[in-house]
Design an enzyme around this catalytic site. Structure first.
Site, PDB file in Angstrom:
ATOM      1  N   HIS A  33      -5.134  -9.714  -1.483  1.00  0.00           N
ATOM      2  CA  HIS A  33      -5.242  -9.891  -0.062  1.00  0.00           C
ATOM      3  C   HIS A  33      -6.196 -11.095   0.193  1.00  0.00           C
ATOM      4  CE1 HIS A  33      -3.663  -5.457  -0.387  1.00  0.00           C
ATOM      5  NE2 HIS A  33      -2.894  -6.233   0.707  1.00  0.00           N
TER       6      HIS A  33
ATOM      7  N   SER B  11       0.809  -1.170   0.070  1.00  0.00           N
ATOM      8  CA  SER B  11      -0.097  -0.009  -0.008  1.00  0.00           C
ATOM      9  C   SER B  11       0.778   1.267   0.055  1.00  0.00           C
ATOM     10  CB  SER B  11      -0.972   0.074   1.140  1.00  0.00           C
ATOM     11  OG  SER B  11      -1.954  -0.988   1.298  1.00  0.00           O
TER      12      SER B  11
ATOM     13  N   ASN C  43       1.623   3.580  10.686  1.00  0.00           N
ATOM     14  CA  ASN C  43       0.697   4.307  11.721  1.00  0.00           C
ATOM     15  C   ASN C  43       1.315   3.567  12.933  1.00  0.00           C
ATOM     16  OD1 ASN C  43      -0.772   2.191  10.346  1.00  0.00           O
ATOM     17  ND2 ASN C  43      -1.634   1.870  12.430  1.00  0.00           N
TER      18      ASN C  43
ATOM     19  N   HIS D 198      -7.019   4.203   6.641  1.00  0.00           N
ATOM     20  CA  HIS D 198      -6.456   3.877   5.782  1.00  0.00           C
ATOM     21  C   HIS D 198      -5.779   5.145   4.969  1.00  0.00           C
ATOM     22  CE1 HIS D 198      -5.100   1.371   2.097  1.00  0.00           C
ATOM     23  NE2 HIS D 198      -5.690   2.131   1.359  1.00  0.00           N
TER      24      HIS D 198
ATOM     25  N   TYR E  59      -8.130 -10.763   2.544  1.00  0.00           N
ATOM     26  CA  TYR E  59      -9.385 -10.080   3.011  1.00  0.00           C
ATOM     27  C   TYR E  59     -10.323  -9.669   1.771  1.00  0.00           C
ATOM     28  CZ  TYR E  59      -6.816  -5.476   2.314  1.00  0.00           C
ATOM     29  OH  TYR E  59      -6.071  -4.717   1.744  1.00  0.00           O
ATOM     30  N   GLU E  60      -9.824  -9.492   0.573  1.00  0.00           N
ATOM     31  CA  GLU E  60     -10.462  -9.252  -0.401  1.00  0.00           C
ATOM     32  C   GLU E  60     -11.554 -10.532  -0.915  1.00  0.00           C
ATOM     33  OE1 GLU E  60      -8.340  -6.258  -3.468  1.00  0.00           O
ATOM     34  OE2 GLU E  60      -6.873  -7.453  -2.401  1.00  0.00           O
TER      35      GLU E  60
ATOM     36  N   MET F 261      -1.750  -7.132   7.163  1.00  0.00           N
ATOM     37  CA  MET F 261      -2.686  -8.057   6.733  1.00  0.00           C
ATOM     38  C   MET F 261      -2.180  -8.603   5.157  1.00  0.00           C
ATOM     39  SD  MET F 261      -5.850  -5.409   7.030  1.00  0.00           S
ATOM     40  CE  MET F 261      -6.024  -4.233   8.582  1.00  0.00           C
ATOM     41  N   SER F 262      -0.705  -8.636   5.179  1.00  0.00           N
ATOM     42  CA  SER F 262      -0.351  -9.361   3.764  1.00  0.00           C
ATOM     43  C   SER F 262       0.796  -9.943   4.221  1.00  0.00           C
ATOM     44  CB  SER F 262      -0.113  -8.354   2.755  1.00  0.00           C
ATOM     45  OG  SER F 262       1.054  -7.454   3.302  1.00  0.00           O
TER      46      SER F 262
HETATM   47  N1  HPA Z   1      -2.884  -2.945  11.406  1.00  0.00           N
HETATM   48  C1  HPA Z   1      -3.024  -3.711  10.324  1.00  0.00           C
HETATM   49  N2  HPA Z   1      -2.431  -3.724   9.190  1.00  0.00           N
HETATM   50  C2  HPA Z   1      -2.107  -2.359   8.823  1.00  0.00           C
HETATM   51  C3  HPA Z   1      -1.859  -1.391   9.882  1.00  0.00           C
HETATM   52  C4  HPA Z   1      -2.173  -1.721  11.277  1.00  0.00           C
HETATM   53  O1  HPA Z   1      -2.277  -0.828  12.263  1.00  0.00           O
HETATM   54  N3  HPA Z   1      -1.378  -0.299   9.331  1.00  0.00           N
HETATM   55  C5  HPA Z   1      -1.241  -0.493   7.898  1.00  0.00           C
HETATM   56  N4  HPA Z   1      -1.624  -1.941   7.894  1.00  0.00           N
END
Ligand code: HPA
Length: 272
Positions: free
Chosen positions: A83, A30, A235, A247, A85-86, A211-212
């Site tokens: 992903h 991302s 973050n 996001h 999750y998609e 998540m990847s």
């Molecule tokens: N958690 C999970 N996946 C993420 C995060 C997060 O805080 N930031 C970017 N991808």
């Protein structure tokens, strides 16, 4: 059609469009797709044109394969990944890794945006992935094992190739980049974690959460590829700072860290 036949079909399709075999594979996470724009003499193939490829849906992911030269090496880059999750199967999530392997790629750099679990991290830090914890509850190798891909029970002791990590540390030092190093905890998402889950991940030894990456790395390791992983700490994970996660913040941080990320990864490719 079997998975092997699909891989061969995609391999043939891609190879029909390029002149040189790629030696390094890049999976761009991302906001990190910008590296794809640095590739010289690029052949860009939108995912929608590639047989069996889904069209990536996540904002900030372009969804194309770019093949060309980076620091004198022929690379194949995924600008946008698939992903779990998609709703895609792990077979599909990891399909491009198998295609890369079929094309002769022996080394792969996987990148991602991740939340900082380690409280000494700050948004904008880059973290070399030393190891991962698979908390997805899934494994892409479940099912019959195709011995032509790899062994039934692949060793994951040095999944993130020590020699490549050494190169990354050296390149970071040479360029004055304060590269962190840590453990990536991989979950499915798509909801971000709760503060309690982040405390749990910290107790388990996680430094970053995302998540990847985990499925792709398992399949790449199964295939005997050398792997380098880099997380952009986009973050701080849930519960560390008072603000909610979004996001937008992930994308904004990736944009800010862009130049450092490019310097690091290009420097690494040069030395690989
Ligand atoms: N958690 C999970 N996946 C993420 C995060 C997060 O805080 N930031 C970017 N991808």
């Amino acid at each position: 059609m079997s998975n092997t036949a699909q891989i061969k079909e995609v391999q043939a399709y891609i190879e029909s469009k390029i002149n040189e075999k790629p030696e390094i594979g890049l999976i761009l996470g991302s906001g990190l797709g910008v590296l794809g724009e640095e590739i010289e003499n690029p052949t860009a193939i939108p995912y929608e044109n590639i047989p069996h490829f889904p069209t990536s849906t996540v904002e900030g992911h372009k969804g194309q394969l770019i093949i060309g030269k980076l620091k004198g090496k022929t690379v194949v880059a995924m600008q946008g990944r698939f992903h779990f999750y998609e709703g895609y199967s792990l077979d599909l999530v990891t399909f491009p890794v198998r295609v890369m392997k079929a094309m002769g790629v022996k080394k792969i750099i996987v990148t991602n945006a991740a939340g900082g679990v380690n409280e000494s991290f700050s948004p904008g830090d880059l973290m070399l992935i030393k190891d991962h914890i698979n908390l997805t509850g899934h494994n892409p190798l479940i099912g019959p094992n195709d011995e032509s891909f790899g062994v039934r029970f692949p060793d994951m002791s040095d999944a993130y190739t020590p020699a490549l990590r050494e190169i990354a540390r050296n390149v970071a030092e040479k360029n004055g980049i304060a590269l962190k190093e840590g453990i990536y905890a991989g979950l499915t998402g798509p909801s971000y974690e709760t503060p309690a889950e982040i405390r749990m991940l910290r107790i388990l030894g996680g430094d970053a959460v995302g998540m990847s990456t985990v499925p792709e790395v398992i399949v790449a390791r199964h295939a005997g590829m050398e792997i380098l992983g880099i997380s952009c700490i986009s973050n701080m994970a849930a519960g560390i700072l008072p603000q909610p996660l979004s996001h937008e913040e992930v994308m904004e941080t990736a944009e800010k860290v862009k130049n450092t990320f490019l310097t690091l990864v290009k420097g690494i490719i040069e030395e690989m």
